[in-house]
Design an enzyme around this catalytic site. Structure first.
Site, short mmCIF file in Angstrom:
data_model
loop_
_atom_site.label_atom_id
_atom_site.label_comp_id
_atom_site.label_asym_id
_atom_site.label_seq_id
_atom_site.Cartn_x
_atom_site.Cartn_y
_atom_site.Cartn_z
N CYS A 126 -4.38 1.94 -4.83
CA CYS A 126 -3.72 2.97 -4.03
C CYS A 126 -2.41 3.43 -4.67
O CYS A 126 -2.06 4.61 -4.61
CB CYS A 126 -3.46 2.47 -2.61
SG CYS A 126 -2.46 0.95 -2.54
N HIS A 131 0.89 -1.16 0.00
CA HIS A 131 0.00 0.00 0.00
C HIS A 131 0.93 1.21 0.00
O HIS A 131 2.03 1.15 0.53
CB HIS A 131 -0.88 0.00 1.26
CG HIS A 131 -1.64 1.28 1.43
ND1 HIS A 131 -2.75 1.58 0.67
CD2 HIS A 131 -1.43 2.33 2.24
CE1 HIS A 131 -3.20 2.78 1.03
NE2 HIS A 131 -2.41 3.24 1.98
#
Length: 192
Positions: free
Chosen positions: A107, A29
């Site tokens: 993301c 992420h």
């Protein structure tokens, strides 16, 4: 104008990287840090922004499946903090929660897009290698836990947005019922 550093914060996702990193595929992420704030993107089932903010480098705000890995300096920007607020708001229109897709809009895609706007540089390719790999193994997204797609920090943003929408609907209903019962006074003008 300030010359603010643009930092990419990268987080390991859960224990899987212990096994996949030897294959050259990590599950990461990422978020972009600027002016002491970190902006990231996550998926949810609603048609409003999936962009959210956390304290820079704070994996606890993301949830138990995340662990801070590293911060990478990407460059700097002359945009003001107010400019960045507007940029984030505009990106939120494109990066809606229900538009999240592991391969095409995740993301890391958001972090790369924001970085390109702020300092003209993409994020390192290794950060989003899973998206490429997923195109080769399409069923992979369905195998991933739901919490990997919607970080805990985004859950509170979703709850707040839904609460705001509910309050707006209640206010609209209340003012609609008030306006139908109130009689307008003849000869009065309201300045706008």
């Amino acid at each position: 104008m300030a010359n603010q550093p643009i930092i990419l914060n990268v987080y390991d996702m859960y224990w899987i990287n212990e096994y996949t990193s030897s294959l050259g595929i990590g599950v990461f992420h990422s978020g972009i840090q600027v002016y002491g704030r970190e902006f990231a993107y996550g998926g949810h089932p609603y048609p409003f922004s999936g962009v959210f903010e956390i304290s820079p480098g704070d994996s606890t705000e993301l949830g138990d499946t995340f662990k801070f890995k590293e911060a990478i300096a990407l460059g700097s920007t002359d945009f003001t903090e107010n400019d960045i607020e507007k940029i984030i708001e505009e990106l939120g229109k494109e990066y809606k929660g229900n538009a999240y897709h592991l391969m095409h809009k995740n993301c890391n895609h958001f972090s790369s897009a924001l970085s390109e706007i702020l300092c003209g540089k993409e994020i390192p390719r290794w950060v989003n290698r899973l998206a490429y790999f997923s195109t080769c193994v399409p069923f992979l997204q369905s195998c991933l836990p739901k919490e990997w797609l919607t970080p805990a920090a985004l859950q509170s943003s979703i709850s707040q947005e839904l609460q705001d929408e509910l309050e707006e609907a209640e206010d609209a209903a209340a003012s609609a019922s008030t306006s139908t019962t109130a009689m307008p006074r003849p000869g009065r003008h309201t300045k706008l």
